[in-house]
Design an enzyme around this catalytic site. Sequence first.
Site, PDB file in Angstrom:
ATOM      1  CG  HIS A  76     -74.787  -5.070  -1.282  1.00  0.00           C
ATOM      2  ND1 HIS A  76     -75.707  -6.178  -0.839  1.00  0.00           N
ATOM      3  CD2 HIS A  76     -75.137  -3.979  -0.905  1.00  0.00           C
ATOM      4  CE1 HIS A  76     -76.391  -5.336  -0.026  1.00  0.00           C
ATOM      5  NE2 HIS A  76     -75.987  -4.146  -0.041  1.00  0.00           N
ATOM      6  CG  ASP A 105    -101.158 -16.981 -18.078  1.00  0.00           C
ATOM      7  OD1 ASP A 105    -100.283 -16.065 -18.235  1.00  0.00           O
ATOM      8  OD2 ASP A 105    -101.128 -18.070 -17.821  1.00  0.00           O
ATOM      9  CD1 TRP A 145     -75.518   1.779  -6.754  1.00  0.00           C
ATOM     10  CD2 TRP A 145     -77.121   1.393  -8.225  1.00  0.00           C
ATOM     11  NE1 TRP A 145     -76.540   2.618  -6.356  1.00  0.00           N
ATOM     12  CE2 TRP A 145     -77.533   2.408  -7.546  1.00  0.00           C
ATOM     13  CE3 TRP A 145     -77.821   0.662  -9.156  1.00  0.00           C
ATOM     14  CZ2 TRP A 145     -78.817   3.035  -7.649  1.00  0.00           C
ATOM     15  CZ3 TRP A 145     -78.905   1.284  -9.523  1.00  0.00           C
ATOM     16  CH2 TRP A 145     -79.429   2.641  -8.701  1.00  0.00           C
ATOM     17  CB  SER A 173     -85.168  -9.387 -18.639  1.00  0.00           C
ATOM     18  OG  SER A 173     -85.949  -9.456 -17.373  1.00  0.00           O
ATOM     19  CB  SER A 174     -86.791  -4.598 -17.075  1.00  0.00           C
ATOM     20  OG  SER A 174     -86.017  -5.048 -16.031  1.00  0.00           O
ATOM     21  CG  HIS A 257     -85.222   9.884  -8.975  1.00  0.00           C
ATOM     22  ND1 HIS A 257     -84.713  10.020  -7.724  1.00  0.00           N
ATOM     23  CD2 HIS A 257     -86.364  10.053  -8.995  1.00  0.00           C
ATOM     24  CE1 HIS A 257     -85.720  10.080  -7.065  1.00  0.00           C
ATOM     25  NE2 HIS A 257     -86.773  10.067  -7.785  1.00  0.00           N
ATOM     26  CD  GLU A 259     -84.337   0.514 -11.230  1.00  0.00           C
ATOM     27  OE1 GLU A 259     -84.617   0.522 -12.145  1.00  0.00           O
ATOM     28  OE2 GLU A 259     -84.227  -0.636 -10.600  1.00  0.00           O
ATOM     29  CE1 TYR A 261     -89.885   8.266  -5.313  1.00  0.00           C
ATOM     30  CE2 TYR A 261     -88.478   9.045  -7.086  1.00  0.00           C
ATOM     31  CZ  TYR A 261     -89.039   8.996  -5.873  1.00  0.00           C
ATOM     32  OH  TYR A 261     -88.542  10.074  -4.885  1.00  0.00           O
ATOM     33  CB  SER A 272    -102.678   0.460  -1.354  1.00  0.00           C
ATOM     34  OG  SER A 272    -101.700   1.788  -1.147  1.00  0.00           O
ATOM     35  CG  HIS A 306     -82.319  14.275  -6.332  1.00  0.00           C
ATOM     36  ND1 HIS A 306     -83.623  14.148  -6.215  1.00  0.00           N
ATOM     37  CD2 HIS A 306     -81.931  12.890  -6.252  1.00  0.00           C
ATOM     38  CE1 HIS A 306     -84.010  12.888  -6.308  1.00  0.00           C
ATOM     39  NE2 HIS A 306     -82.792  12.094  -6.296  1.00  0.00           N
ATOM     40  CG  HIS A 307     -79.191  10.588  -7.452  1.00  0.00           C
ATOM     41  ND1 HIS A 307     -79.078   9.680  -6.451  1.00  0.00           N
ATOM     42  CD2 HIS A 307     -80.351  10.927  -7.945  1.00  0.00           C
ATOM     43  CE1 HIS A 307     -80.347   9.306  -6.292  1.00  0.00           C
ATOM     44  NE2 HIS A 307     -81.186   9.682  -7.001  1.00  0.00           N
ATOM     45  CB  THR A 332     -94.345  10.433  -0.777  1.00  0.00           C
ATOM     46  OG1 THR A 332     -93.716  10.695  -1.984  1.00  0.00           O
ATOM     47  CG2 THR A 332     -94.098   9.162  -0.207  1.00  0.00           C
ATOM     48  CE  LYS A 335     -99.287   6.395  -3.675  1.00  0.00           C
ATOM     49  NZ  LYS A 335     -99.952   5.175  -3.799  1.00  0.00           N
ATOM     50  NE  ARG A 454     -72.640   5.265  -1.365  1.00  0.00           N
ATOM     51  CZ  ARG A 454     -73.727   5.601  -2.330  1.00  0.00           C
ATOM     52  NH1 ARG A 454     -74.386   6.789  -2.754  1.00  0.00           N
ATOM     53  NH2 ARG A 454     -74.049   4.516  -3.007  1.00  0.00           N
TER      54      ARG A 454
HETATM   55  C1  HEA Z   1     -82.972  -3.367  -2.274  1.00  0.00           C
HETATM   56  C2  HEA Z   1     -81.749  -3.464  -2.077  1.00  0.00           C
HETATM   57  C3  HEA Z   1     -80.658  -3.319  -1.027  1.00  0.00           C
HETATM   58  C4  HEA Z   1     -80.837  -4.292   0.134  1.00  0.00           C
HETATM   59  C5  HEA Z   1     -81.978  -5.459   0.550  1.00  0.00           C
HETATM   60  C6  HEA Z   1     -79.694  -4.023   0.919  1.00  0.00           C
HETATM   61  C7  HEA Z   1     -79.371  -5.095   2.075  1.00  0.00           C
HETATM   62  C8  HEA Z   1     -78.151  -4.663   2.893  1.00  0.00           C
HETATM   63  N1  HEA Z   1     -77.380  -3.846   2.744  1.00  0.00           N
HETATM   64 FE1  HEA Z   1     -77.186  -2.446   0.963  1.00  0.00          FE
HETATM   65  N2  HEA Z   1     -76.994  -1.592  -0.622  1.00  0.00           N
HETATM   66  C9  HEA Z   1     -77.831  -1.390  -1.626  1.00  0.00           C
HETATM   67  C10 HEA Z   1     -79.124  -1.943  -1.684  1.00  0.00           C
HETATM   68  C11 HEA Z   1     -79.400  -2.834  -0.792  1.00  0.00           C
HETATM   69  N3  HEA Z   1     -78.805  -3.066   0.439  1.00  0.00           N
HETATM   70  C12 HEA Z   1     -77.208  -0.283  -2.746  1.00  0.00           C
HETATM   71  C13 HEA Z   1     -77.881  -0.132  -3.923  1.00  0.00           C
HETATM   72  C14 HEA Z   1     -76.158  -0.023  -2.087  1.00  0.00           C
HETATM   73  C15 HEA Z   1     -74.803   1.025  -2.873  1.00  0.00           C
HETATM   74  C16 HEA Z   1     -73.897   0.279  -3.692  1.00  0.00           C
HETATM   75  C17 HEA Z   1     -73.148   0.966  -3.951  1.00  0.00           C
HETATM   76  O1  HEA Z   1     -72.434   1.839  -3.198  1.00  0.00           O
HETATM   77  O2  HEA Z   1     -72.448   0.969  -5.406  1.00  0.00           O
HETATM   78  C18 HEA Z   1     -75.811  -0.567  -0.948  1.00  0.00           C
HETATM   79  C19 HEA Z   1     -74.690  -0.598  -0.089  1.00  0.00           C
HETATM   80  C20 HEA Z   1     -74.165  -1.032   1.370  1.00  0.00           C
HETATM   81  C21 HEA Z   1     -73.273  -0.524   2.038  1.00  0.00           C
HETATM   82  C22 HEA Z   1     -72.411   0.237   1.745  1.00  0.00           C
HETATM   83  C23 HEA Z   1     -71.243  -0.304   1.091  1.00  0.00           C
HETATM   84  C24 HEA Z   1     -70.131   0.756   1.016  1.00  0.00           C
HETATM   85  O3  HEA Z   1     -70.575   1.847   0.851  1.00  0.00           O
HETATM   86  O4  HEA Z   1     -68.924   0.528   0.776  1.00  0.00           O
HETATM   87  C25 HEA Z   1     -73.502  -1.420   3.288  1.00  0.00           C
HETATM   88  C26 HEA Z   1     -72.765  -1.427   4.311  1.00  0.00           C
HETATM   89  O5  HEA Z   1     -72.885  -1.827   5.473  1.00  0.00           O
HETATM   90  C27 HEA Z   1     -74.796  -2.284   2.837  1.00  0.00           C
HETATM   91  C28 HEA Z   1     -75.002  -2.888   3.906  1.00  0.00           C
HETATM   92  C29 HEA Z   1     -76.325  -3.926   3.506  1.00  0.00           C
HETATM   93  C30 HEA Z   1     -76.983  -4.895   4.594  1.00  0.00           C
HETATM   94  C31 HEA Z   1     -76.155  -5.558   5.899  1.00  0.00           C
HETATM   95  C32 HEA Z   1     -78.015  -5.339   4.059  1.00  0.00           C
HETATM   96  C33 HEA Z   1     -78.928  -6.644   4.668  1.00  0.00           C
HETATM   97  O6  HEA Z   1     -80.104  -6.145   4.664  1.00  0.00           O
HETATM   98  C34 HEA Z   1     -78.597  -7.698   4.139  1.00  0.00           C
HETATM   99  C35 HEA Z   1     -79.082  -9.069   4.915  1.00  0.00           C
HETATM  100  C36 HEA Z   1     -78.653  -9.977   4.566  1.00  0.00           C
HETATM  101  C37 HEA Z   1     -79.082 -11.245   4.156  1.00  0.00           C
HETATM  102  C38 HEA Z   1     -80.402 -11.281   3.641  1.00  0.00           C
HETATM  103  C39 HEA Z   1     -78.079 -12.529   3.768  1.00  0.00           C
HETATM  104  C40 HEA Z   1     -78.819 -13.579   4.290  1.00  0.00           C
HETATM  105  C41 HEA Z   1     -77.503 -14.577   4.106  1.00  0.00           C
HETATM  106  C42 HEA Z   1     -77.257 -15.596   5.301  1.00  0.00           C
HETATM  107  C43 HEA Z   1     -77.891 -15.665   6.263  1.00  0.00           C
HETATM  108  C44 HEA Z   1     -76.028 -16.281   5.069  1.00  0.00           C
HETATM  109  C45 HEA Z   1     -76.202 -17.494   4.580  1.00  0.00           C
HETATM  110  C46 HEA Z   1     -75.523 -17.358   3.022  1.00  0.00           C
HETATM  111  C47 HEA Z   1     -76.091 -18.419   2.221  1.00  0.00           C
HETATM  112  C48 HEA Z   1     -77.050 -19.480   2.374  1.00  0.00           C
HETATM  113  C49 HEA Z   1     -75.461 -18.044   0.752  1.00  0.00           C
HETATM  114  N4  HEA Z   1     -75.314  -1.997   1.642  1.00  0.00           N
HETATM  115  C1  HEA Z   2     -86.910   2.826  -3.174  1.00  0.00           C
HETATM  116  C2  HEA Z   2     -86.099   3.723  -3.232  1.00  0.00           C
HETATM  117  C3  HEA Z   2     -85.960   5.126  -3.010  1.00  0.00           C
HETATM  118  C4  HEA Z   2     -87.100   6.046  -2.578  1.00  0.00           C
HETATM  119  C5  HEA Z   2     -88.567   5.828  -2.570  1.00  0.00           C
HETATM  120  C6  HEA Z   2     -86.412   7.156  -2.495  1.00  0.00           C
HETATM  121  C7  HEA Z   2     -87.166   8.411  -2.062  1.00  0.00           C
HETATM  122  C8  HEA Z   2     -86.449   9.909  -1.922  1.00  0.00           C
HETATM  123  N1  HEA Z   2     -85.081  10.107  -2.149  1.00  0.00           N
HETATM  124 FE1  HEA Z   2     -83.917   8.691  -2.354  1.00  0.00          FE
HETATM  125  N2  HEA Z   2     -82.342   7.482  -2.891  1.00  0.00           N
HETATM  126  C9  HEA Z   2     -82.423   6.168  -3.328  1.00  0.00           C
HETATM  127  C10 HEA Z   2     -83.714   5.370  -3.063  1.00  0.00           C
HETATM  128  C11 HEA Z   2     -84.784   6.154  -2.859  1.00  0.00           C
HETATM  129  N3  HEA Z   2     -85.122   7.021  -2.588  1.00  0.00           N
HETATM  130  C12 HEA Z   2     -81.103   5.592  -3.453  1.00  0.00           C
HETATM  131  C13 HEA Z   2     -80.905   4.078  -3.890  1.00  0.00           C
HETATM  132  C14 HEA Z   2     -80.178   6.501  -3.358  1.00  0.00           C
HETATM  133  C15 HEA Z   2     -78.718   6.427  -3.782  1.00  0.00           C
HETATM  134  C16 HEA Z   2     -78.239   6.149  -4.890  1.00  0.00           C
HETATM  135  C17 HEA Z   2     -76.716   6.284  -4.832  1.00  0.00           C
HETATM  136  O1  HEA Z   2     -76.098   6.878  -4.892  1.00  0.00           O
HETATM  137  O2  HEA Z   2     -76.194   4.867  -4.886  1.00  0.00           O
HETATM  138  C18 HEA Z   2     -80.908   7.780  -3.239  1.00  0.00           C
HETATM  139  C19 HEA Z   2     -80.241   8.933  -2.864  1.00  0.00           C
HETATM  140  C20 HEA Z   2     -81.099  10.180  -2.906  1.00  0.00           C
HETATM  141  C21 HEA Z   2     -80.731  11.447  -2.839  1.00  0.00           C
HETATM  142  C22 HEA Z   2     -78.936  11.714  -3.408  1.00  0.00           C
HETATM  143  C23 HEA Z   2     -78.031  11.720  -2.115  1.00  0.00           C
HETATM  144  C24 HEA Z   2     -76.663  11.788  -2.207  1.00  0.00           C
HETATM  145  O3  HEA Z   2     -76.213  11.131  -3.050  1.00  0.00           O
HETATM  146  O4  HEA Z   2     -76.381  13.225  -2.219  1.00  0.00           O
HETATM  147  C25 HEA Z   2     -81.529  12.231  -2.756  1.00  0.00           C
HETATM  148  C26 HEA Z   2     -81.490  13.930  -2.866  1.00  0.00           C
HETATM  149  O5  HEA Z   2     -82.266  14.521  -2.945  1.00  0.00           O
HETATM  150  C27 HEA Z   2     -82.604  11.574  -2.581  1.00  0.00           C
HETATM  151  C28 HEA Z   2     -84.081  12.138  -2.270  1.00  0.00           C
HETATM  152  C29 HEA Z   2     -84.976  11.545  -2.128  1.00  0.00           C
HETATM  153  C30 HEA Z   2     -86.593  11.885  -2.063  1.00  0.00           C
HETATM  154  C31 HEA Z   2     -86.577  13.551  -1.760  1.00  0.00           C
HETATM  155  C32 HEA Z   2     -87.195  10.983  -1.622  1.00  0.00           C
HETATM  156  C33 HEA Z   2     -88.646  11.223  -1.676  1.00  0.00           C
HETATM  157  O6  HEA Z   2     -89.281  10.389  -2.559  1.00  0.00           O
HETATM  158  C34 HEA Z   2     -89.271  10.926  -0.431  1.00  0.00           C
HETATM  159  C35 HEA Z   2     -90.614  11.267  -0.005  1.00  0.00           C
HETATM  160  C36 HEA Z   2     -91.118  10.933   1.332  1.00  0.00           C
HETATM  161  C37 HEA Z   2     -91.334  11.630   2.523  1.00  0.00           C
HETATM  162  C38 HEA Z   2     -90.927  12.990   2.365  1.00  0.00           C
HETATM  163  C39 HEA Z   2     -92.051  11.078   3.585  1.00  0.00           C
HETATM  164  C40 HEA Z   2     -93.575  11.079   3.759  1.00  0.00           C
HETATM  165  C41 HEA Z   2     -94.144  12.489   3.592  1.00  0.00           C
HETATM  166  C42 HEA Z   2     -94.955  12.938   4.529  1.00  0.00           C
HETATM  167  C43 HEA Z   2     -95.212  12.384   5.817  1.00  0.00           C
HETATM  168  C44 HEA Z   2     -95.414  14.463   4.188  1.00  0.00           C
HETATM  169  C45 HEA Z   2     -94.929  15.234   4.919  1.00  0.00           C
HETATM  170  C46 HEA Z   2     -93.479  15.664   4.993  1.00  0.00           C
HETATM  171  C47 HEA Z   2     -92.972  16.771   4.841  1.00  0.00           C
HETATM  172  C48 HEA Z   2     -93.577  18.010   4.074  1.00  0.00           C
HETATM  173  C49 HEA Z   2     -91.443  17.008   4.972  1.00  0.00           C
HETATM  174  N4  HEA Z   2     -82.384  10.060  -2.475  1.00  0.00           N
HETATM  175 CU   LIG Z   3     -83.152  10.068  -6.723  1.00  0.00          CU
END
Ligand code: HEA
Ligand code: HEA
Ligand SMILES: [Cu+2]
Lengths: 529, 291, 370
Positions: A76, A105, A145, A173-174, A257, A259, A261, A272, A306-307, A332, A335, A454
């Site tokens: 997933h 293009d 993942w 690819s990327s 990380h 990634e 962003y 925007s 921070h992870h 951020t 923005k 989790r």
């Molecule tokens: C962009 C990224 C993205 C998106 C869009 C989502 C979408 C969703 N995620 Fe995602 N999730 C991750 C990124 C994302 N996730 C990542 C990175 C992890 C961490 C993995 C890890 O721990 O390694 C995670 C882990 C994660 C967990 C934790 C699992 C765990 O720790 O054990 C859960 C649990 O609820 C969850 C739930 C969901 C759900 C319910 C949606 C919903 O938004 C999904 C919506 C569903 C659909 C869009 C399906 C539509 C399908 C149908 C209607 C059925 C018909 C089917 C067919 C025709 C085939 N996700």
């Molecule tokens: C699109 C993806 C995305 C984005 C944009 C971010 C944005 C941020 N993330 Fe997130 N993060 C993930 C995707 C993302 N993250 C994923 C996938 C994981 C889990 C990976 C895994 O373990 O599987 C993760 C996990 C993760 C962790 C690790 C947690 C843990 O495993 O223990 C941390 C810790 O620092 C963190 C921090 C942040 C911070 C500080 C931002 C900042 O960029 C956010 C900044 C934005 C704001 C703060 C809001 C707007 C600001 C204002 C309105 C201004 C005023 C505000 C203040 C002065 C407070 N993220």
């Molecule tokens: Cu990070």
Amino acid sequence: MNAVVEEHHDHDHKPTGIGRWLFSTNHKDIGSMYLWFAFTMFFIGGALALLIRAELFQPGMQIVEPEFFNQLTTLHGLIMVFGVIMPAFVGLANWQLPMMIGAPDMALPRMNNWSFWLLPAAFGLLLASLVMSIMGLGSAPNFGWTFYAPLSTTYGPDSTDYFIFSVHLMGISSVMGAINVIATIMNLRAPGMTYMKMPIFVWTWFITAYLLIAVMPVLAGVVTMMLTDRNFGTSFFDAAGGGDPVMFQHVFWFFGHPEVYIMILPAFGIVSSIVPTFSRKPLFGYSSMVYATASIAFLSFIVWAHHMFTVGMPVAGELFFMYSTMLIAIPTGVKVFNWISTMWRGALTFETPMLFAIAFIFLFTMGGFTGLMLCIAPADFQYHDTYFVVAHFHYVLVTGAAFSIMAAVYFWLPKWTGNMYDEKLGKLHFWLTCISANVLFFPMHFVGLAGMPRRIPDYALQFAEFNQIASVGAFVFGFSQLIFLYVVIKCVRGGEKATDKVWEGAHGLEFDLPSPAPFHSYTTPPVVK
Amino acid sequence: MSTASHGEYYIPEPSKWPIVGTVALTTSVIGAVNTIHAGEMSLLLPVGLLMIAYLFFGWFGSVIDESMAGKYSAQVDKSFRLGMMWFIFSEVMFFAAFFGALFYARVLSVPWLGGAGNNAATHEFLWPAFEAVWPLLSNPDNTKIVAPAEAMGAMGLPAINTAILLTSSVTLTWAHHALRAGNRLHLNLGLGITVLLGCIFLVLQVEEYIHAYNELGLTMSSGIYGSTFFLLTGFHGFHVTMGTTMLLVILIRCLKGHFTADNHFGFEAVAWYWHFVDVVWLGLYIFVYWL
Amino acid sequence: MRAVTRPLGLVCLLLASSPTLAEYQLNLEPGVTITSQNAYDIHQIVMWICVVIGIVVYGVMTYSILTHTKARGHKPATFDDNLTVEILWTVIPVLILIGMAIPATSALLAMEDVSDSDMSIKVTGYQWKWHYDYVGEDVSFFSNMNTPMEQIKNLEAKGENYLLEVDNKIVVPVDQKIRFLFTSNDVIHAWWVPAFGVKKDAIPGYINESWARIDEPGIYRGQCAELCGANHGFMPIVVEAKSEEDYLAWLGEKKTAQAAAAESGNKVWTMDELMAHGETAYNTSCAACHQVGGEGLPNVFPGIKGSAIATGDVAKHIDVVVNGVAGTGMQAFGAQLNDADLAAIITYERNAWGNNAGDMVQPSEIKAAR
Ligand code: HEA
Ligand code: HEA
Ligand SMILES: [Cu+2]
Ligand code: CUA
């Protein structure tokens, strides 16, 4: 079919048959393939998520075995990140960048096609291991993942080696996609379009492309070390030979990380573009938007650990990564404030793209706040690896990145197809999606804070209620996406004709072209004042 | 950037090469995994590699034809240049991952295993006999992972190889100047010598590996020192192989009279690549062999 | 838009009024150590700052959405920048962040200071159980989850501490600075007890340190917090904090019991004794992978039922169990279990579930095979 044989200058002549797609050198066709690929993967990755949520609907093991649950979680995450969000953004870049900068293009059209076709191959490999696993032949990747060593090296299933090469293919690819974006933007801008006149979406993709080029090879490097640790006796991640499992995490998150962003900067660009259109007002703070994007990109390289607050880094390291991460809130914030100022005293209307963009600003900010909480190291010791983190990243990824993609599709679909989409259904899709997403992900904050780790297939009784709510939300969310699919197909098939400008408040070169846009966008460059 | 304002854009025709490339890579990787798992050559691997070779000859061949036919504008040339530049940058980052691993091991993990930092307990409870000295001639667990008897010195072969690569950069630049000055003889001579030096480097590198395996007991599986040594020098060697092959192709093209004084992107791209490989070697020489 | 903001606002309120919803825990727990208290405080500070910023940001936005609309005939303004506000909204967040960083830094420094501890416990993660070693005390044992399979498979009602109960609790004294040393035998695990605010990764080949000084006696539960394979969800932690005297008494008992267990390897067992003890020991140590019925999990863990090894040459069987199979989940149990346990388990495997090797393995044979 031999491509080089004949020449032609008829710019709207489209190749026909399957060859049009297999051998394509057209940014629009390739863009469409990327988008459909991402959409397909969204349903597959989503279906896995729904299985996860079904298993977690109540305590006890009901549907899957713990071992298979881990495969679900892993695939997933991998599919959603590499198969949905990234390809969808590349698809949007393919469609929009040439139109937005007044080019015919992409700069390197053949390479563009290769970038695309590697993806089905990579995911074919990955999904094949899942199918094999369902058929009872071995196990699919089951280490999350983030594939931490040694769970993925010494203890990984046989399919791990296919997984490694699948990641290599995605990486190639990327990187090629990113090189293409950079070459296009640097080389094909219409005369007069200086860097500081580029649309923000172009800017965000420009910067994203640099992030990609800088970190995808590092990912390739770390999976290569996995490959040799697994098969050729090296000891990068094995203390017995002087290596360190934690080194894996450092290299991984140096990629990982930036990634995240990569998955949000183009979203910023989309929002925007949409917010000024439906506010009928110019974007507030264009140049600060550009600088903020660049700062976020720069900072993203120095915050990775921070992870890893709980891996036992020296305390100086923990402090450094805590402070540097906190800094990201500032650009951020700039923005977010700029978007709100753009709306301020505008003349707002709420078509579907705008609704998604507004929801993005609300909900992404929520995810940002929880991100900020996570980066406070002493508190992260409690949050880390709980559902609080899961809630955080689904807010930024689903209600952030995925919402922005939906917004972009509604926003540009009329330009692509020449037809307006069904606004009523679009709104229905929005409201169902937006509400159910919150029902799905908000309760995860609570169970996380209450102590639910989790990646577990079963949980203690006190977490039952909120998990149940989340699961209900998940199914509503999932099935609402079928409306989206229907709206898109309906719009491609026909509908009310769109004007060239499409939206009353629209600006930009893409809106000077006819709707639908011609096959080769700008064959003679427009002049930008 | 304003080159776009005159003339038409060049957009290539639909092409089969991307699909060939995808099939080739997929076949090769499946073949590679099957080979690793079965412990014997899987047919898919050579087939895939042959397809990759076909891909390179075919794709570059058609690009060369198009280029010779004068289809490319200055703008296309610039796109190619940008493409090559950023491709090389991505390669730099690939090496950065392995250098990162080397630095991490040398500066952090190995000292930690020896009890540095706040890792006194790691040393005391898990590896009391281990002493942190780089290069590692004794591993934390010597029964599981046999350490090398001796480290690879910086003098001898590696020093000669450094001199060879540096010289090759000079000869290549000489060839480039000759090309720009229209001196075909010096061009061909310079390129020829560069290719020759590349080959000598590779032969010596193989010699060094044999020495490492047979006499020093330094192998891929002799701990983190061997791991970083062989992956860094190995990937570098692979890049030298690629670079030499590309130089050879360029040499053949030069002999056929391709390239002009002011239009020779193919030559320059390969030259950049060669210089990049050279710079990586300097990093290797300093951090892997010398310090 | 209101349909979005309302529920959001509501949940924020819920979050704030957590005590009124006592049956569901919505927030972090303050815990029983200074560390967890610090974490809780800093969590509250940061969360409330975010809530306030959120109210301001969302408030302005909502106002704009409600009033500056085309439907209301609002004419769009044309401004597109304003240096003053841009500087303000850069500088103010900086100040807020500094305000957060200061308490966070001091909390972190206190947490990471393991010096001057009163006692040390070495904690080793195994797939999927914990091993505790009271450093310098000669007391060490494994701690396995003991929630019955029937409850997990929904065949029986689930107990109060479903999934959070173990056979051997770790017992510690209150009011002493306990230093924990974490490491692992296989993959990375993470030892987490929320009430202590301690979560540290257990990394194979390295030792991480952390500490806790527990204020109140009681039973505290936690879980492994790093994905460690199939049964990651099933390796709980239970800590019982006792007064100093009670702790010492427990330590004494534990020492006696361990000496007796070691002694049991010297006697000759009967078949019935072996089978009975074997069943319990098998279910604790082996069933996580090979399953209670010995059928294993297809493609992941081989079945023991009908397996060639468990019905064939006994020496080979002993070898697999005592020395493990390198590079697989099958650990070297010789280092984990005593001679009597191993003898009983192997005897049991050879004679249960229709395996009828018929032979018996005595502890002395294990000793000889080591
Ligand atoms: C962009 C990224 C993205 C998106 C869009 C989502 C979408 C969703 N995620 Fe995602 N999730 C991750 C990124 C994302 N996730 C990542 C990175 C992890 C961490 C993995 C890890 O721990 O390694 C995670 C882990 C994660 C967990 C934790 C699992 C765990 O720790 O054990 C859960 C649990 O609820 C969850 C739930 C969901 C759900 C319910 C949606 C919903 O938004 C999904 C919506 C569903 C659909 C869009 C399906 C539509 C399908 C149908 C209607 C059925 C018909 C089917 C067919 C025709 C085939 N996700
Ligand atoms: C699109 C993806 C995305 C984005 C944009 C971010 C944005 C941020 N993330 Fe997130 N993060 C993930 C995707 C993302 N993250 C994923 C996938 C994981 C889990 C990976 C895994 O373990 O599987 C993760 C996990 C993760 C962790 C690790 C947690 C843990 O495993 O223990 C941390 C810790 O620092 C963190 C921090 C942040 C911070 C500080 C931002 C900042 O960029 C956010 C900044 C934005 C704001 C703060 C809001 C707007 C600001 C204002 C309105 C201004 C005023 C505000 C203040 C002065 C407070 N993220
Ligand atoms: Cu990070
Ligand atoms: Cu041990 Cu998770």
